[in-house]
Design a protein around this motif. Structure first.
Motif, PDB file in Angstrom:
ATOM      1  N   GLY A  28      20.305   9.377   0.995  1.00  0.00           N
ATOM      2  CA  GLY A  28      21.711   9.053   0.720  1.00  0.00           C
ATOM      3  C   GLY A  28      21.930   7.663   0.162  1.00  0.00           C
ATOM      4  N   ILE A  29      20.943   6.783   0.306  1.00  0.00           N
ATOM      5  CA  ILE A  29      21.067   5.402  -0.162  1.00  0.00           C
ATOM      6  C   ILE A  29      20.455   5.293  -1.555  1.00  0.00           C
ATOM      7  CG2 ILE A  29      20.557   2.984   0.377  1.00  0.00           C
ATOM      8  CD1 ILE A  29      20.041   3.839   3.254  1.00  0.00           C
ATOM      9  N   PRO A  30      21.127   4.653  -2.524  1.00  0.00           N
ATOM     10  CA  PRO A  30      20.557   4.491  -3.872  1.00  0.00           C
ATOM     11  C   PRO A  30      19.168   3.862  -3.812  1.00  0.00           C
ATOM     12  CG  PRO A  30      22.858   3.836  -3.870  1.00  0.00           C
ATOM     13  CD  PRO A  30      22.481   4.078  -2.432  1.00  0.00           C
ATOM     14  N   SER A  31      18.259   4.368  -4.640  1.00  0.00           N
ATOM     15  CA  SER A  31      16.861   3.929  -4.592  1.00  0.00           C
ATOM     16  C   SER A  31      16.693   2.433  -4.834  1.00  0.00           C
ATOM     17  CB  SER A  31      16.037   4.717  -5.620  1.00  0.00           C
ATOM     18  OG  SER A  31      16.579   4.581  -6.922  1.00  0.00           O
ATOM     19  N   THR A  32      17.527   1.857  -5.713  1.00  0.00           N
ATOM     20  CA  THR A  32      17.403   0.424  -5.983  1.00  0.00           C
ATOM     21  C   THR A  32      17.730  -0.411  -4.745  1.00  0.00           C
ATOM     22  OG1 THR A  32      19.683   0.372  -6.814  1.00  0.00           O
ATOM     23  CG2 THR A  32      17.926   0.652  -8.436  1.00  0.00           C
ATOM     24  N   GLN A  33      18.709   0.047  -3.967  1.00  0.00           N
ATOM     25  CA  GLN A  33      19.080  -0.677  -2.755  1.00  0.00           C
ATOM     26  C   GLN A  33      18.028  -0.517  -1.663  1.00  0.00           C
ATOM     27  OE1 GLN A  33      23.566   0.628  -3.077  1.00  0.00           O
ATOM     28  NE2 GLN A  33      23.438  -1.065  -1.628  1.00  0.00           N
ATOM     29  N   VAL A  34      17.405   0.649  -1.600  1.00  0.00           N
ATOM     30  CA  VAL A  34      16.309   0.846  -0.645  1.00  0.00           C
ATOM     31  C   VAL A  34      15.189  -0.150  -0.927  1.00  0.00           C
ATOM     32  CG1 VAL A  34      14.478   2.409   0.114  1.00  0.00           C
ATOM     33  CG2 VAL A  34      16.790   3.289  -0.236  1.00  0.00           C
ATOM     34  N   VAL A  35      14.815  -0.263  -2.197  1.00  0.00           N
ATOM     35  CA  VAL A  35      13.756  -1.189  -2.597  1.00  0.00           C
ATOM     36  C   VAL A  35      14.161  -2.629  -2.294  1.00  0.00           C
ATOM     37  CG1 VAL A  35      12.435  -2.088  -4.557  1.00  0.00           C
ATOM     38  CG2 VAL A  35      12.890   0.367  -4.377  1.00  0.00           C
ATOM     39  N   ILE A 196      12.454  -9.034  -5.051  1.00  0.00           N
ATOM     40  CA  ILE A 196      13.829  -9.112  -4.541  1.00  0.00           C
ATOM     41  C   ILE A 196      14.856  -9.372  -5.645  1.00  0.00           C
ATOM     42  CG2 ILE A 196      15.407 -10.414  -3.043  1.00  0.00           C
ATOM     43  CD1 ILE A 196      13.128 -10.710  -1.051  1.00  0.00           C
ATOM     44  N   PRO A 197      14.729 -10.444  -6.440  1.00  0.00           N
ATOM     45  CA  PRO A 197      15.725 -10.634  -7.515  1.00  0.00           C
ATOM     46  C   PRO A 197      15.692  -9.536  -8.568  1.00  0.00           C
ATOM     47  CG  PRO A 197      13.916 -12.211  -7.730  1.00  0.00           C
ATOM     48  CD  PRO A 197      13.772 -11.560  -6.397  1.00  0.00           C
ATOM     49  N   VAL A 198      14.503  -8.988  -8.836  1.00  0.00           N
ATOM     50  CA  VAL A 198      14.393  -7.908  -9.818  1.00  0.00           C
ATOM     51  C   VAL A 198      15.143  -6.672  -9.317  1.00  0.00           C
ATOM     52  CG1 VAL A 198      12.828  -6.373 -11.052  1.00  0.00           C
ATOM     53  CG2 VAL A 198      12.180  -8.753 -10.669  1.00  0.00           C
ATOM     54  N   ALA A 199      14.932  -6.318  -8.054  1.00  0.00           N
ATOM     55  CA  ALA A 199      15.614  -5.157  -7.471  1.00  0.00           C
ATOM     56  C   ALA A 199      17.123  -5.378  -7.427  1.00  0.00           C
ATOM     57  CB  ALA A 199      15.070  -4.877  -6.072  1.00  0.00           C
ATOM     58  N   TYR A 200      17.525  -6.619  -7.177  1.00  0.00           N
ATOM     59  CA  TYR A 200      18.962  -6.927  -7.135  1.00  0.00           C
ATOM     60  C   TYR A 200      19.596  -6.736  -8.511  1.00  0.00           C
ATOM     61  CZ  TYR A 200      23.332  -9.479  -6.493  1.00  0.00           C
ATOM     62  OH  TYR A 200      24.658  -9.827  -6.444  1.00  0.00           O
ATOM     63  N   ILE A 201      18.899  -7.187  -9.560  1.00  0.00           N
ATOM     64  CA  ILE A 201      19.384  -7.022 -10.929  1.00  0.00           C
ATOM     65  C   ILE A 201      19.481  -5.534 -11.286  1.00  0.00           C
ATOM     66  CG2 ILE A 201      18.830  -7.398 -13.369  1.00  0.00           C
ATOM     67  CD1 ILE A 201      17.586 -10.083 -12.534  1.00  0.00           C
ATOM     68  N   LEU A 202      18.469  -4.760 -10.883  1.00  0.00           N
ATOM     69  CA  LEU A 202      18.492  -3.319 -11.131  1.00  0.00           C
ATOM     70  C   LEU A 202      19.677  -2.663 -10.424  1.00  0.00           C
ATOM     71  CD1 LEU A 202      14.708  -2.317 -10.817  1.00  0.00           C
ATOM     72  CD2 LEU A 202      16.103  -2.369 -12.899  1.00  0.00           C
ATOM     73  N   THR A 203      19.978  -3.132  -9.226  1.00  0.00           N
ATOM     74  CA  THR A 203      21.119  -2.612  -8.468  1.00  0.00           C
ATOM     75  C   THR A 203      22.422  -2.855  -9.212  1.00  0.00           C
ATOM     76  OG1 THR A 203      19.976  -2.967  -6.352  1.00  0.00           O
ATOM     77  CG2 THR A 203      22.370  -2.736  -6.272  1.00  0.00           C
ATOM     78  N   LEU A 204      22.557  -4.064  -9.774  1.00  0.00           N
ATOM     79  CA  LEU A 204      23.764  -4.401 -10.533  1.00  0.00           C
ATOM     80  C   LEU A 204      23.861  -3.575 -11.814  1.00  0.00           C
ATOM     81  CD1 LEU A 204      23.813  -8.305 -10.216  1.00  0.00           C
ATOM     82  CD2 LEU A 204      25.166  -6.638  -8.915  1.00  0.00           C
ATOM     83  N   MET A 206      22.564  -0.644 -12.460  1.00  0.00           N
ATOM     84  CA  MET A 206      22.823   0.763 -12.162  1.00  0.00           C
ATOM     85  C   MET A 206      24.191   0.981 -11.509  1.00  0.00           C
ATOM     86  SD  MET A 206      20.199   2.282 -13.343  1.00  0.00           S
ATOM     87  CE  MET A 206      20.463   3.924 -12.668  1.00  0.00           C
ATOM     88  N   GLY A 207      24.847  -0.122 -11.131  1.00  0.00           N
ATOM     89  CA  GLY A 207      26.158   0.003 -10.502  1.00  0.00           C
ATOM     90  C   GLY A 207      26.108   0.560  -9.092  1.00  0.00           C
ATOM     91  N   HIS A 208      24.964   0.383  -8.425  1.00  0.00           N
ATOM     92  CA  HIS A 208      24.821   0.880  -7.056  1.00  0.00           C
ATOM     93  C   HIS A 208      25.481  -0.081  -6.071  1.00  0.00           C
ATOM     94  CE1 HIS A 208      21.016   3.279  -8.398  1.00  0.00           C
ATOM     95  NE2 HIS A 208      22.145   3.904  -8.685  1.00  0.00           N
ATOM     96  N   ASN A 209      26.340   0.444  -5.251  1.00  0.00           N
ATOM     97  CA  ASN A 209      27.056  -0.396  -4.287  1.00  0.00           C
ATOM     98  C   ASN A 209      27.297   0.380  -3.000  1.00  0.00           C
ATOM     99  OD1 ASN A 209      28.424  -2.627  -3.240  1.00  0.00           O
ATOM    100  ND2 ASN A 209      30.386  -1.984  -4.121  1.00  0.00           N
ATOM    101  N   TYR A 210      26.230   0.853  -2.422  1.00  0.00           N
ATOM    102  CA  TYR A 210      26.329   1.622  -1.172  1.00  0.00           C
ATOM    103  C   TYR A 210      26.644   0.652  -0.023  1.00  0.00           C
ATOM    104  CZ  TYR A 210      25.182   5.367   2.132  1.00  0.00           C
ATOM    105  OH  TYR A 210      25.229   6.337   3.110  1.00  0.00           O
ATOM    106  N   PRO A 211      27.739   0.852   0.699  1.00  0.00           N
ATOM    107  CA  PRO A 211      28.150  -0.095   1.750  1.00  0.00           C
ATOM    108  C   PRO A 211      27.110  -0.219   2.870  1.00  0.00           C
ATOM    109  CG  PRO A 211      29.918   1.447   1.212  1.00  0.00           C
ATOM    110  CD  PRO A 211      28.671   1.980   0.569  1.00  0.00           C
TER     111      PRO A 211
END
Length: 298
Positions: A28-35, A196-204, A206-211
């Motif tokens: 249920g959690i976006p893959s970029t946020q899991v990483v 960490i910063p790479v995954a954060y950029i990918l999250t942004l 992809m527009g992933h914002n799972y609370p």
């Protein structure tokens, strides 16, 4: 080479078998946020050891920093994101198939070694590489052809799994280059930090914002397990074992990963592969093993 260290590689393989099971439970959690979250946990765990590695990091040259950055981007961030995303397709692809498809990684490793290190390969490598890709196809699509209609989830999951294999396989050469400059623990720590910063950029992107509030206590526990057991312990065991083990023996030991994953898939998740998939899996694993034992042209 010292004896007994191959068991560390076997241990890493078994741990990574459970890694996939945990990622599947985080669907249920976006893959970029899991990483992103798992790597934050990993860095926090290794933070007390960071001062010991500063001296090693200061000796790195620009080329070395580019190497570790490439490893973090392609293997640490993209590879893990693709793998997590593939495993999240719980209704479209078998857990065992996702892990077994990772066995095509050596093909990408050999391809990069040929391009970057100018290593020569003979026709046998090319033949076995083609056979491995054909086996991977039938493993993914036991009905002989994917369903392209309506953006087939089966096709998407298989492509994500193969993309992960490509990312991880293509960085093997780079990892060997890095380990000649850093100790295995310093290399693992730096890799986790840069992800960490790479995954954060990918999250942004992809527009992933799972609370965070939507992540359950059980999911946080799974993330912590990913970070500590299959992440920190798994990587330390693997690199420590690889440093003291011959490549041929290490190749045999690494098959603990698909073996443990197949065991988990069959007895834990109730995965049942078709006859075509079983044959394809056997051919794929045997093919990659033979490829690893073939002598290289000088």
């Amino acid at each position: 080479m010292r004896r007994g260290y191959s068991f560390l590689i076997i241990l890493a393989g078994v741990l990574w078998g459970f890694d996939g099971l945990l990622r599947r439970n985080l669907a249920g959690i976006p893959s970029t946020q899991v990483v992103l979250y798992e790597h934050i946990f990993r860095v926090v765990i290794l933070l007390p050891f960071l001062p010991k590695f500063i001296k090693e990091y200061k000796q790195l040259k620009k080329k070395d920093w580019l190497t570790i950055t490439a490893i973090a981007v392609f293997s640490g961030a993209l590879g893990t994101t693709f793998y997590t995303a593939a495993l999240s397709q719980v209704n479209s692809i078998s857990y065992s198939v996702v892990v077994l498809l990772q066995q095509v990684r050596p093909i990408f490793a050999i391809a990069l070694a040929t391009l970057v290190l100018k290593e020569k390969i003979n026709k046998k490598y090319i033949t076995f590489a083609i056979l491995a890709l054909v086996s991977a196809y039938f493993l993914s699509f036991p009905d002989f052809r994917p369903n392209f209609i309506g953006g087939s989830a089966e096709l998407k999951a298989s492509l994500l799994a193969l993309a992960a294999a490509a990312m991880w396989g293509s960085t093997v050469v780079l990892s060997k280059m890095l380990l000649s400059k850093l100790s295995y623990l310093a290399a693992v720590t730096l890799r986790f930090i840069i992800v960490i910063p790479v995954a954060y950029i990918l999250t942004l992107i992809m527009g992933h914002n799972y609370p965070l509030s939507s992540i359950s206590a059980q999911q946080w526990q799974n993330l912590l397990y990913l970070a500590l057991v299959t992440g920190v312990f798994g990587f330390i065991a693997y690199y420590k074992g690889l440093k003291h083990t011959e490549v041929k023996i290490a190749t045999f030991s690494e098959f603990a990963w698909p073996a443990s994953a197949a065991f988990i898939g069959f007895f834990w998740l109730g995965d049942r592969l078709t006859v075509i998939q079983i044959i394809a899996a056997m051919v794929l694993v045997s093919d990659i093993l033979v490829m690893s034992l073939l002598p290289k042209d000088k």
